[in-house]
Design a protein around this motif. Structure first.
Motif, short mmCIF file in Angstrom:
data_model
loop_
_atom_site.label_atom_id
_atom_site.label_comp_id
_atom_site.label_asym_id
_atom_site.label_seq_id
_atom_site.Cartn_x
_atom_site.Cartn_y
_atom_site.Cartn_z
N UNK A 41 3.84 -55.39 18.93
CA UNK A 41 3.60 -56.53 18.04
C UNK A 41 2.96 -56.14 16.71
N UNK A 42 2.03 -55.19 16.72
CA UNK A 42 1.33 -54.85 15.48
C UNK A 42 2.30 -54.24 14.46
N UNK A 43 3.25 -53.45 14.94
CA UNK A 43 4.22 -52.84 14.02
C UNK A 43 5.19 -53.89 13.50
N UNK A 86 27.43 -38.83 9.75
CA UNK A 86 26.57 -38.98 10.93
C UNK A 86 25.32 -38.12 10.78
N UNK A 87 24.14 -38.76 10.82
CA UNK A 87 22.86 -38.03 10.81
C UNK A 87 22.27 -38.08 12.21
N UNK A 88 21.97 -36.91 12.78
CA UNK A 88 21.37 -36.84 14.11
C UNK A 88 19.91 -36.44 13.96
N UNK A 89 19.01 -37.39 14.12
CA UNK A 89 17.59 -37.17 13.85
C UNK A 89 16.81 -36.65 15.04
N UNK A 90 17.39 -36.75 16.25
CA UNK A 90 16.64 -36.35 17.43
C UNK A 90 15.57 -37.36 17.81
N UNK A 91 14.71 -36.97 18.74
CA UNK A 91 13.66 -37.87 19.21
C UNK A 91 12.62 -38.09 18.12
N UNK A 92 12.18 -39.35 17.95
CA UNK A 92 11.16 -39.71 16.97
C UNK A 92 10.13 -40.60 17.64
N UNK A 93 8.85 -40.34 17.39
CA UNK A 93 7.79 -41.16 17.99
C UNK A 93 7.85 -42.60 17.50
N UNK A 94 8.21 -42.79 16.23
CA UNK A 94 8.32 -44.14 15.64
C UNK A 94 9.70 -44.30 15.01
N UNK A 95 10.73 -44.49 15.83
CA UNK A 95 12.10 -44.49 15.32
C UNK A 95 12.38 -45.56 14.29
N UNK A 96 11.73 -46.74 14.42
CA UNK A 96 12.07 -47.83 13.52
C UNK A 96 11.53 -47.64 12.11
N UNK A 97 10.65 -46.67 11.92
CA UNK A 97 10.24 -46.33 10.56
C UNK A 97 11.42 -45.76 9.78
N UNK A 98 12.35 -45.14 10.50
CA UNK A 98 13.54 -44.58 9.86
C UNK A 98 14.68 -45.59 9.77
N UNK A 99 14.58 -46.63 10.56
CA UNK A 99 15.67 -47.60 10.64
C UNK A 99 15.51 -48.75 9.66
N UNK A 143 12.05 -56.92 14.04
CA UNK A 143 11.82 -56.34 12.72
C UNK A 143 12.80 -56.90 11.68
N UNK A 144 13.54 -57.93 12.09
CA UNK A 144 14.46 -58.59 11.16
C UNK A 144 15.78 -57.87 10.98
N UNK A 145 16.10 -56.91 11.85
CA UNK A 145 17.33 -56.14 11.71
C UNK A 145 18.40 -56.73 12.63
N UNK A 146 19.53 -57.17 12.11
CA UNK A 146 20.59 -57.69 12.97
C UNK A 146 21.21 -56.58 13.82
N UNK A 147 22.01 -56.99 14.82
CA UNK A 147 22.48 -56.03 15.82
C UNK A 147 23.97 -56.21 16.11
N UNK A 148 24.57 -55.14 16.59
CA UNK A 148 25.93 -55.15 17.12
C UNK A 148 25.85 -54.55 18.51
N UNK A 149 26.47 -55.21 19.51
CA UNK A 149 26.35 -54.70 20.87
C UNK A 149 27.58 -55.03 21.71
#
Length: 351
Positions: free
Chosen positions: A154-156, A231-244, A270-276
């Protein structure tokens, strides 16, 4: 599942509830660094020999249920559910059994397991698909509570820096966040194959890791099909949505099945729409016309049609409307449902 269990640990350890909850991992957890601690958290050290570990886990559960004086036991897996049901029957214990599954039941429940579902006194369902499955297999509706899952951050989410800033450069920018599995559940092969056939400009950012063979197949596909610029492959990230948040128009998921896709929930908040993909279980609880698009699982024609629609209408989604669509997954709303469910469990147990 770790995220949600950590939310429970924090909530029930903070005296916000009248319930007293213990958290036990009887067979242990290999990597405990991601798990929260608390006064009633018991994580055993796993034994390397898997057969001995199962025996050790059974003995730990037996000891807890014989001497722990619990009113209810919440089971997160079918094997634990079986163990609890057997112990209750053999030792004539009076504790209630609650299921709380985090995976698609069509994938984890065998025909021989259905009798154990009916031995449960109550079920916590994280998606309407799981709730529907239980009802279709003979579980009374009043013994099921649909609680979903909390976002866990929630804080993020409330950080105004997470506002989505779409680029008007004529490129559809997508982000995949999660475990890298080339085939099977996450089906990144389908995602990359579809994008290779998509005729309009696109970019994909992949954030996450997975088994080495799957990572190798992903990288080989990108190299062989000359997709390195796309295609960018960033690998594991502790805070992935900072990049998204400021770099993607949509978060995308091409899974064949899900319990409840947490990554989509985190995107919406975070206000980001989605495709699924339109999985049998949880995606319809998350994705709506207000926040994104669904396509038929495994249907490449429908998938590419959705990509075309997303390309042409990516600016049609309001940041605030997308965030609003995900509010039912806020932790505060979630634990209201959890407390209500336990009140319902108490009422059912008295009948």
């Amino acid at each position: 599942m770790e995220t949600v269990v950590n939310e429970w640990i924090d909530y029930f350890d903070s005296n916000k509830s009248k319930l007293e909850m213990s958290f036990v991992a009887p067979q242990g957890i290999e990597n405990t660094s991601r798990m929260h601690t608390g006064g009633r958290v018991y994580i055993k050290k796993p034994i390397k020999v898997s057969s001995l570990n199962r025996v050790h886990g059974f003995l730990e559960v037996l000891k807890l249920l014989l001497f722990g004086h619990y009113d209810f036991v919440v089971c997160l897996s079918v094997p634990l559910l079986k163990v609890c049901a057997i112990i209750r029957k053999c030792f004539k214990r009076k504790f209630g059994i609650i299921s709380w599954f985090h995976f698609s039941l069509t994938r984890i429940i065998k025909n021989s397991d259905e009798k154990y579902l009916k031995m449960c006194d109550f079920h916590l369902a994280i998606s309407s698909g799981i709730s529907d499955y239980l009802i279709q297999h003979g579980v009374p509706k009043n013994e099921i509570a649909l609680i979903y899952n909390p976002s866990g951050d929630d804080h993020a989410i409330n950080d105004r820096k997470s506002y989505l800033k779409r680029r008007n450069d004529g490129i559809l920018r997508l982000a995949y966040v999660g475990r890298v599995l080339w085939n099977g559940q996450k089906n990144l092969q389908f995602l990359l194959t579809g994008l290779s056939q998509f005729q309009l400009p696109w970019r994909l950012r992949i954030i996450g890791t997975g088994p080495e063979p799957d990572l190798t197949l992903l990288k080989q596909y990108v190299e062989v099909n000359n997709l390195s610029d796309y295609v960018a492959i960033d690998g594991w990230q502790a805070n992935p949505f900072k990049r998204v948040s400021n770099q993607s128009d949509f978060v995308i998921l091409t899974s064949e099945y899900e319990g409840l896709p947490m990554v989509l929930i985190e995107a919406l908040q975070r206000g980001i729409p989605v495709i699924s993909s339109d999985c049998p279980d949880g995606t319809r609880d998350v994705v709506s016309t207000e926040n994104g698009y669904l396509y038929k699982v495994g249907d490449m024609t429908d998938f590419i049609h959705v990509l075309n629609t997303a390309f042409n209408q990516k600016n049609a989604f309001s940041y605030h409307a997308v965030r609003k669509s995900g509010r039912k997954f806020d932790s505060s709303s979630y634990f209201v449902r959890v407390e209500k469910a336990f009140n319902q469990i108490d009422e059912v147990s008295r009948c």
